[in-house]
Design a protein around this motif. Structure first.
Motif, mmCIF file in Angstrom:
data_model
loop_
_atom_site.group_PDB
_atom_site.id
_atom_site.type_symbol
_atom_site.label_atom_id
_atom_site.label_comp_id
_atom_site.label_asym_id
_atom_site.label_seq_id
_atom_site.Cartn_x
_atom_site.Cartn_y
_atom_site.Cartn_z
ATOM 1 N N ASP A 185 0.855 -1.183 0.000
ATOM 2 C CA ASP A 185 0.000 0.000 0.000
ATOM 3 C C ASP A 185 0.895 1.238 0.000
ATOM 4 N N GLU B 153 0.124 4.315 -0.028
ATOM 5 C CA GLU B 153 -0.357 5.441 0.768
ATOM 6 C C GLU B 153 -0.034 5.266 2.250
ATOM 7 N N ASP B 154 -0.330 4.090 2.783
ATOM 8 C CA ASP B 154 -0.116 3.839 4.209
ATOM 9 C C ASP B 154 1.197 3.120 4.499
ATOM 10 N N HIS B 155 1.953 2.774 3.460
ATOM 11 C CA HIS B 155 3.243 2.096 3.608
ATOM 12 C C HIS B 155 3.108 0.785 4.383
ATOM 13 N N ALA C 257 -7.371 1.486 -3.850
ATOM 14 C CA ALA C 257 -7.451 2.846 -3.325
ATOM 15 C C ALA C 257 -8.731 3.064 -2.527
ATOM 16 N N ARG D 61 -7.223 -1.386 6.628
ATOM 17 C CA ARG D 61 -6.719 -0.655 7.795
ATOM 18 C C ARG D 61 -6.605 -1.533 9.027
#
Length: 257
Positions: A4, A6-8, A81, A100
């Motif tokens: 990911d 975006e969130d690494h 995404a 998440r």
């Protein structure tokens, strides 16, 4: 694995098991060119395995969340995404998780285990998930050969759940008498079919076969090879009755030395 950006987070699919590594002596001579070599042999203890799905934060090197499944994890993953993480299960389910925290948001039953990553794409403004459900030899799972396209507009009903987990075994198959096997012919069958998992001496190879016990009888070998056992599938559809007898004779002779 999937990443990911975006969130690494790195999403990892793995298995919790106990393995055995064997090295006989201190000096090793590599085999001829073209043969696999890892400096020894390895196998797996004959106990149940658990599948692990984990999200690893690559900036902190810490696990953000982790799931444990009673079935092995052989699927790749893909994250979107829109906050979804698609995973496959060896019990035939495709799952959409909240990337998440790993919470299950949606699942769908297919007709065979999923041991390959999914592909997600857009078609006429709709998100579509493509997945290949076929099973996996080393997972000891039920076999299949289906490509599925799933979307929110899909009208098909889910497949029925597997009645017996991964359905690695086929206990209702008749087991032949092991007498009449030819160990010389069985050695060729063993090298072709068994050695990659169980190793040249039955004490571990380069895959995930269990270590064979000493003094195993030919009848026990042919029973396991016919019906399967735990993660090992049945080889009755692959080997002829005579080949089953031959490899049973060879294995029992090899381990009795």
């Amino acid at each position: 694995m999937s990443y990911d950006v975006e969130d690494h987070l790195l999403y990892v699919c793995g298995n919790d098991t106990i393995g055995v590594v064997r090295r006989a002596g201190e000096q090793f001579e590599p085999p001829p060119i073209g043969k696999g070599y890892s400096g020894g042999g390895w196998g797996r203890v004959d106990i149940p395995r658990r599948g692990i799905v984990a999200a690893l934060d690559v900036t902190t090197q810490k696990v953000k969340w982790r799931l444990q499944w009673p079935d092995v994890c052989y699927s790749g993953s893909v994250n979107t995404a829109g906050g979804l993480l698609f995973m496959g299960r060896t019990d035939g389910r495709i799952m959409a998780l909240d990337k998440r925290n790993g919470r299950t948001l949606w699942q769908w039953q297919l007709d065979a285990p999923i041991t390959a990553p999914m592909t997600v794409f857009e078609h006429r403004g709709e998100q579509v998930v493509a997945v290949y459900a076929a099973g996996n030899f080393f997972a000891g799972s039920q076999r299949g050969d289906g490509v599925w396209l799933l979307s929110r507009k899909g009208a098909m009903k889910p497949s029925p759940p597997f009645s017996d987990g991964p359905a690695a075994t086929t206990p209702n198959l008749p087991v032949a008498d092991a007498t009449g096997g030819n160990a010389a012919g069985g050695s060729k069958v063993y090298q072709r079919i068994c050695e990659p998992c169980h190793g040249p001496t039955g004490k571990g190879g380069h895959a995930e076969g269990a270590i064979l016990t000493d003094n195993i009888t030919a009848q026990k070998v042919i029973t396991i090879a016919t019906t399967g056992r735990k993660d090992m599938p049945s080889f009755a559809p692959v080997l002829s009755p005579q080949e089953l007898k031959d490899v049973a004779a060879f294995v029992s002779t090899m381990l009795a030395r």
